[in-house]
Scaffold this active site. Structure first.
Site, PDB file in Angstrom:
ATOM      1  N   ARG A  37       3.842  24.673   1.327  1.00 55.19           N
ATOM      2  CA  ARG A  37       3.789  23.365   1.985  1.00 55.19           C
ATOM      3  C   ARG A  37       3.198  23.418   3.386  1.00 55.19           C
ATOM      4  O   ARG A  37       2.276  22.701   3.697  1.00 55.19           O
ATOM      5  CB  ARG A  37       5.185  22.754   2.046  1.00 55.19           C
ATOM      6  CG  ARG A  37       5.137  21.284   2.477  1.00 55.19           C
ATOM      7  CD  ARG A  37       6.500  20.718   2.765  1.00 55.19           C
ATOM      8  NE  ARG A  37       7.424  20.896   1.668  1.00 55.19           N
ATOM      9  CZ  ARG A  37       8.708  20.581   1.745  1.00 55.19           C
ATOM     10  NH1 ARG A  37       9.195  20.078   2.862  1.00 55.19           N
ATOM     11  NH2 ARG A  37       9.508  20.762   0.722  1.00 55.19           N
ATOM     12  N   HIS A  83       0.058  18.354  -8.462  1.00 55.79           N
ATOM     13  CA  HIS A  83       0.954  18.218  -7.303  1.00 55.79           C
ATOM     14  C   HIS A  83       2.057  17.199  -7.601  1.00 55.79           C
ATOM     15  O   HIS A  83       1.925  16.010  -7.299  1.00 55.79           O
ATOM     16  CB  HIS A  83       0.131  17.777  -6.082  1.00 55.79           C
ATOM     17  CG  HIS A  83       0.795  18.042  -4.764  1.00 55.79           C
ATOM     18  ND1 HIS A  83       0.986  19.311  -4.262  1.00 55.79           N
ATOM     19  CD2 HIS A  83       1.307  17.203  -3.835  1.00 55.79           C
ATOM     20  CE1 HIS A  83       1.579  19.239  -3.095  1.00 55.79           C
ATOM     21  NE2 HIS A  83       1.790  17.973  -2.810  1.00 55.79           N
ATOM     22  N   TYR A 127      -7.460   0.081  -2.725  1.00 55.67           N
ATOM     23  CA  TYR A 127      -8.599  -0.586  -2.066  1.00 55.67           C
ATOM     24  C   TYR A 127      -9.681   0.391  -1.615  1.00 55.67           C
ATOM     25  O   TYR A 127     -10.792  -0.019  -1.334  1.00 55.67           O
ATOM     26  CB  TYR A 127      -8.124  -1.357  -0.828  1.00 55.67           C
ATOM     27  CG  TYR A 127      -7.131  -2.447  -1.141  1.00 55.67           C
ATOM     28  CD1 TYR A 127      -7.457  -3.506  -1.988  1.00 55.67           C
ATOM     29  CD2 TYR A 127      -5.859  -2.430  -0.585  1.00 55.67           C
ATOM     30  CE1 TYR A 127      -6.541  -4.500  -2.280  1.00 55.67           C
ATOM     31  CE2 TYR A 127      -4.933  -3.422  -0.857  1.00 55.67           C
ATOM     32  CZ  TYR A 127      -5.280  -4.453  -1.716  1.00 55.67           C
ATOM     33  OH  TYR A 127      -4.369  -5.436  -1.987  1.00 55.67           O
TER      34      TYR A 127
END
Length: 750
Positions: A37, A83, A127
């Protein structure tokens, strides 16, 4: 049949101590955070989420120049295949890779609203659209040629790369930020062309130290520009050890206006600073009157940053005005360097510049060897097939006859023409239309070319020198792609020495000085009045309260408060309440004991000495600097034991001490009899049987003792008139004639 009602046998229960269970689980969590991470891999400079985003985009064929695809599609594919975490976390990571003010060399080419330097968020992923940049293409180059190792994804349905081929110095070029468990990383961005030059030197001289590489790598190169003002020694130290920090300042210029007026225009702000928050902070400081040289601030930015700072007057020194802004706002920011990375993807380690580049170069060589071996196998396989094609071409009629007549043509072909299984399979899989193209010359030409290529690959695999030469060529190509003359490669951050300014002038520039009067009531309520107010007769107090003391100060002054518990407390006048009310209790600002009261309050000057005394007659001389406290709890100076309490304080001015008790007795003796201490009980100043100490003062022998009576008139006794009271420390003294009945000398602290 119905279900059995007999309960199942309980599973075997293992008893584990809580400590062991916690240790094991916390270690597993810590390792997961560090490895998967927070820390980037030293080879490709990526954390798993970024690596998975780029590989996911590769699978979607989102190469530079292709059509954009919806970010939602990319995020969904990455989340579903590689993931298994929150979609927002993946999208946020992708957005940062696309922002040209966050990434020095963006890896994602975004279309739509991807946020801005003001700190506004990107539009939702439904978008926006994205594809890869040339930098991302370089990072992935060779991934289809067995350039890197793959591992099964989280559900074992497909595979993902352990690391990317990394043909770009991404670790240092784009930097990284991350907080793991027990460790963190903070790598600022750098200039890729400079890193490539340093890497080429490292190929020539593998033992070169970080210090030598700083000939090319001058320091960080932030996407938002700015000026680094650290000394060369500090920069060398940071890159040698892998730990340090960089002071980055905004870039500014002075623009002249009409009639001698001018403004300062800020064109670049420090890395990771949000412009809107910066403007808010400056406006806030203006309202608090902490920027007396600044008149106004406004944001005129469009595509480029343009912050306008107007001075209070045209006579202000622009450099001094900017210095005050640098000290109080994020126009100067400290960017940490902590080169903590995963070596070989497994070991967290803080490395220097040379070791970081060495890891990248070693990885490029490993990828080159893997790709070369892969190509070698491909060529050998193709040569085997070409050999089969040649036999088939030379014996085409016989090959066709065998295929037409034999039930199992493959073994017959293999036996007749001594073919391998691969060759026989290739001949059987040939299309009829290929027969006319199977010309001997073409086959022989391809065979010759492939054998030449194979010879080169074998030479490369056998020579380390050739391998490094090839890696060098690769690095030079990257350097040319992002050279100093290219728009993306041109250095944005420059270096300068911090300007030297008079400290007193800077202090003056920070806060506007205004005269105030500090008023303290008997019951400990404090307030400030604007200006120096001498007549306080009209001042209102709470019921049963009255004026305790007042003194003149400035809003920048610091005040010392001496309390009956023997402690000194420090207060900022600027933080005391103003206005028309009764003020606020002094206990709102300091931790003053409930049974303690104020003995005296006065403005700090810094170089005086005080004589402090307790009600039991103990006292000593203390330096003012030893009285200053940095906390609300105050500083214990005069040690007192109940029922005794601190009673009096006076400035040391002269060579004689006068002490008066509540029994109206006074003794005068030399100041040299009183020790100077930083803290303690002190020595006995006057001896009492049933009385207590009331007040102390000091004076010059030549000038005699002076005090103020109840009406505020100056009174005094000459040295000759004091003959009866002269004695030694710890004397009982004599009943004083003509002294105030209050037994107080009423001498303010000066």
């Amino acid at each position: 049949m119905g279900k059995s009602l007999i309960p199942p046998e309980p599973a075997e229960i293992h008893e584990v101590t809580l400590r062991d269970a916690l240790e094991e689980r916390y270690l597993a969590y810590a390792l997961s955070t560090i490895m998967h991470r927070a820390l980037p891999d030293a080879r490709d400079g990526l954390k798993p989420v970024h690596r998975r985003i780029l590989y996911g985009m590769r699978l979607l064929r989102l190469d530079p120049g292709t059509a954009f695809k919806k970010s939602a599609k990319i995020v969904g594919d990455v989340m579903g295949s590689f993931h298994p975490h929150g979609d927002q976390a993946i999208y946020d990571a992708m957005v940062r890779l696309a922002q040209d003010f966050s990434s020095r060399y963006p890896l994602v080419d975004g279309q739509g609203n991807f946020g801005n330097i003001d700190g506004d968020n990107a539009a939702a992923y439904r978008y926006t659209e994205a594809r890869m940049t040339d930098v991302a293409r370089l990072l992935l180059e060779g991934i289809d040629e067995d350039g890197v190792e793959f591992r099964p994804n989280y559900d074992g349905q497909s595979k993902e790369p352990v690391v990317l081929p990394g043909g770009f110095p991404n670790l240092l070029a784009n930097g990284a930020q991350g907080i793991a468990v027990g460790m963190a990383t903070s790598i600022p961005p750098h200039n890729a062309a400079e890193l490539c030059d340093a890497a080429l030197h490292l190929i020539e001289k593998p033992d070169a130290k970080s210090r030598a590489l700083l000939r090319w790598v001058k320091g960080p190169d932030f996407p938002t520009g700015g000026t680094v003002i650290d000394s060369k020694e500090q920069i060398i130290e940071a890159y040698t050890t892998g730990r340090g920090s960089f002071r980055v300042r905004a870039k500014w210029k002075q623009e002249e206006g009409n009639r001698g007026t001018w403004i300062v225009v800020i064109t670049e702000i420090p890395y990771l600073v949000q412009k809107s928050r910066l403007v808010e902070k400056i406006a806030e400081l203006l309202n608090e009157k902490k920027l007396p040289l600044v008149g106004d601030v406004r944001d005129e930015s469009a595509e480029d940053v343009r912050l306008v700072i107007e001075p209070k007057s045209k006579n202000v020194d622009p450099a001094l005005m900017m210095e005050s802004l640098f000290r109080l706002t994020d126009l100067e920011s400290k960017i940490p360097l902590n080169l903590n990375v995963l070596i070989k993807g497994k070991i967290p380690k803080v490395v220097g510049l040379a070791e970081a580049l060495r890891e990248w170069l070693d990885h490029l060589r490993d990828v080159l060897l893997r790709r070369s071996n892969y190509r070698k196998k491909q060529i050998e396989n193709r040569l085997e097939i070409l050999g089969g094609y040649l036999i088939a071409y030379l014996n085409i009629d016989e090959v066709i006859r065998i295929i037409r007549t034999e039930d199992e043509p493959k073994p017959v072909l293999m036996k007749t023409f001594k073919l391998t299984e691969v060759q026989a399979e290739a001949i059987l899989n040939m299309r009829l239309r290929s027969l006319r193209k199977l010309e001997e010359m073409e086959i022989r030409t391809e065979d010759k070319n492939l054998r030449g290529e194979l010879k080169g690959i074998n030479a490369l695999l056998g020579s380390e020198e050739l391998q490094w030469a090839k890696v060098g060529e690769q690095v030079k190509t990257v350097r040319d792609l992002f050279g100093p003359k290219t728009p993306l490669g041109k250095r944005r951050t420059n270096f300068a020495d911090a300007p030297e300014h008079d400290l007193a002038a800077i202090e003056e520039a920070f806060i506007e000085r205004e005269p105030v009067t500090v008023v303290v009531s008997d019951k400990g309520w404090v307030r400030t009045l604007k200006g120096h107010v001498a007549d306080l007769s009209n001042l209102q107090f709470k019921t049963d309260d009255q004026l305790g003391q007042s003194f003149f100060a400035e809003n920048t002054s610091k005040v010392l408060l001496f309390a009956s518990n023997g402690k000194f407390y420090s207060l900022d006048v600027g933080k005391l309440p103003g206005g028309r009310g009764h003020g606020e209790p002094i206990r709102m600002f300091i931790d003053l004991d409930q049974d303690a009261s104020i003995v005296s309050m006065f403005v700090t000057k810094g170089e005086r000495k005080f004589l402090v005394a307790a009600s039991d007659g103990q006292g000593f001389v203390v330096k003012e600097e030893d009285c200053v406290s940095n906390t609300r709890k105050g500083k214990q100076v005069l040690n007192v034991t109940a029922p005794a309490e601190a009673r009096a304080i006076t400035t040391v001015q002269g060579d004689q001490v006068a002490v008066i008790g509540t029994n109206h007795k006074m003794v005068v003796f030399g100041l040299d009899q009183v020790p100077e201490m930083a803290r303690g009980r002190g020595v006995r100043l006057q001896k009492y049987t049933s009385a207590q100490l009331s007040d102390v003062t000091t004076f010059e022998q030549k000038q005699g003792l002076a005090w103020k009576d109840s009406a505020g008139r100056d009174q005094g006794l000459s040295w000759k008139e004091l003959a009866d009271y002269r004695g030694n420390r710890a004397d009982a003294g004599r009943v004083a004639q003509g002294l105030p009945k209050s037994n107080k000398f009423n001498r303010p602290i000066e």
